[in-house]
Write an enzyme that holds these catalytic residues in place. Structure first.
Site, mmCIF file in Angstrom:
data_model
loop_
_atom_site.group_PDB
_atom_site.id
_atom_site.type_symbol
_atom_site.label_atom_id
_atom_site.label_comp_id
_atom_site.label_asym_id
_atom_site.label_seq_id
_atom_site.Cartn_x
_atom_site.Cartn_y
_atom_site.Cartn_z
ATOM 1 N N ASP A 1 -5.540 6.543 -4.295
ATOM 2 C CA ASP A 1 -5.542 7.515 -3.200
ATOM 3 C C ASP A 1 -5.168 6.783 -1.916
ATOM 4 O O ASP A 1 -4.680 5.643 -1.974
ATOM 5 C CB ASP A 1 -6.899 8.254 -3.123
ATOM 6 C CG ASP A 1 -8.052 7.317 -2.829
ATOM 7 O OD1 ASP A 1 -7.792 6.148 -2.448
ATOM 8 O OD2 ASP A 1 -9.214 7.739 -2.969
ATOM 9 N N VAL B 1 0.860 -1.186 0.000
ATOM 10 C CA VAL B 1 0.000 0.000 0.000
ATOM 11 C C VAL B 1 0.896 1.235 0.000
ATOM 12 O O VAL B 1 1.855 1.312 0.776
ATOM 13 C CB VAL B 1 -0.892 0.007 1.268
ATOM 14 C CG1 VAL B 1 -1.802 1.224 1.265
ATOM 15 C CG2 VAL B 1 -1.710 -1.274 1.341
ATOM 16 N N ASN C 1 -3.806 2.147 -10.817
ATOM 17 C CA ASN C 1 -3.694 0.738 -10.411
ATOM 18 C C ASN C 1 -4.724 -0.072 -11.176
ATOM 19 O O ASN C 1 -5.732 0.464 -11.631
ATOM 20 C CB ASN C 1 -3.966 0.620 -8.899
ATOM 21 C CG ASN C 1 -3.810 -0.808 -8.405
ATOM 22 O OD1 ASN C 1 -2.888 -1.531 -8.817
ATOM 23 N ND2 ASN C 1 -4.699 -1.258 -7.534
ATOM 24 N N HIS D 1 -7.134 -3.567 -10.675
ATOM 25 C CA HIS D 1 -7.603 -4.474 -9.639
ATOM 26 C C HIS D 1 -8.511 -5.526 -10.296
ATOM 27 O O HIS D 1 -9.358 -5.174 -11.118
ATOM 28 C CB HIS D 1 -8.388 -3.683 -8.583
ATOM 29 C CG HIS D 1 -8.866 -4.540 -7.463
ATOM 30 N ND1 HIS D 1 -8.034 -4.977 -6.451
ATOM 31 C CD2 HIS D 1 -10.083 -5.093 -7.215
ATOM 32 C CE1 HIS D 1 -8.723 -5.736 -5.620
ATOM 33 N NE2 HIS D 1 -9.969 -5.818 -6.063
ATOM 34 N N GLY E 1 -6.892 5.291 0.267
ATOM 35 C CA GLY E 1 -7.662 4.089 0.607
ATOM 36 C C GLY E 1 -7.133 2.857 -0.122
ATOM 37 O O GLY E 1 -6.293 2.965 -1.016
ATOM 38 N N ASP F 1 -7.696 0.211 -2.813
ATOM 39 C CA ASP F 1 -8.505 -0.025 -4.021
ATOM 40 C C ASP F 1 -9.730 0.894 -4.042
ATOM 41 O O ASP F 1 -10.843 0.470 -4.385
ATOM 42 C CB ASP F 1 -8.956 -1.500 -4.083
ATOM 43 C CG ASP F 1 -7.777 -2.458 -4.056
ATOM 44 O OD1 ASP F 1 -6.741 -2.131 -4.659
ATOM 45 O OD2 ASP F 1 -7.876 -3.516 -3.412
#
Ligand code: GRF
Length: 247
Positions: A187, A138, A153, A155, A189, A191
């Site tokens: 950001d 992270v 990213n 996912h 958080g 995902d």
């Protein structure tokens, strides 16, 4: 990528092929030919920095899309927190600078020194967009601040469903009929950042988690380069949580 059409006229005096002879005078044909050339210039001044911890299939898809001019960018640097990661080998095969940077003492994030080393290497390579491709840590404060709004990213689920690890397995366990993959801005958080693009993948009755993730990977290899290409062309804007595509 810049495409230019160049048109020019070629005049050929065909001395070897007399048309006719009139009163002892020989006539020759004069051939006017219009030719066009398409020049394709790949703009690779937009620099991608790819971070990964694993086998690197998304990196390969990205590097190939750059090489084919589907993304007007070049992968300037590949970094990994895992010394033997396949992604580094794939990068080196393609003569793309690739480095292992030790992640430090934590299991799920980079420690302060590692964070500085990652940010320093990316800045030195002039990276415009940080592309996470299976990076299993992270990213925190300093890193996020250094590249704010410039980290993406991918996912393996349709976010916000199934964030976190083994998302395809979570979807399969849950029994959903449709899953897929999501490209999003990163950001603070997990995902959780604004969604740039999504591609659906049906869950078939005879799927296993393995067969499902195989099809999700194929979808990722299309979706991720498409999203990064749009960012490199300056066609993506963000309003709050909403990501707009020009066109
Ligand atoms: C992908 O499934 C991606 O969605 C997730 O990590 C995996 C990376 O695979 N974030 P690879 O290393 O690109 O093959």
């Amino acid at each position: 990528m810049v495409i230019t059409f160049v048109t020019y006229v070629v005049i050929t005096f065909q001395a070897l092929a007399p048309l006719e002879t009139v009163h002892g005078t020989t006539a020759f044909s004069l051939v006017l030919e219009v030719r066009s050339v398409i020049q394709i210039a790949v703009n690779n001044s937009f620099h991608l920095g790819v971070l990964g911890s694993g086998k690197g299939s998304n990196f390969v898809a990205m590097a190939e899309a750059c090489a084919l001019g589907k993304i007007s960018a070049q992968v300037a640097l590949v970094l990994s927190d895992v010394e033997g990661a396949g992604i580094l080998a794939h990068a080196r095969e393609r003569k793309i600078p690739a480095r292992f940077i030790p992640p430090g003492k934590f299991r799920t994030k980079l420690d302060e020194d590692a964070e500085l080393a990652f940010v320093g290497a990316l800045r030195e390579a002039g990276v415009d967009l940080v592309v996470l491709a299976g990076f299993l840590r992270v990213l925190k404060g300093n890193f996020l601040r250094a590249f704010e709004g410039h980290i993406v990213n991918i996912h393996p689920s349709l976010l916000p469903s199934f964030p976190g690890l083994e998302a395809w397995k979570q979807a399969w366990d849950h029994g959903v009929k449709v899953t897929g993959c999501t490209v999003h801005f990163v950001d603070a958080g997990v995902d959780a950042g604004p969604v740039i693009g999504q591609q659906t993948v049906p869950v078939l009755d005879n799927d296993t988690p393995d067969s499902l993730i195989e099809r999700i990977h194929r979808a990722e290899h299309e979706l991720y380069p498409r999203c990064v290409a749009a960012i490199a062309r300056g066609e993506i804007s963000v309003v709050g949580r909403r990501v707009m595509w020009k066109k």
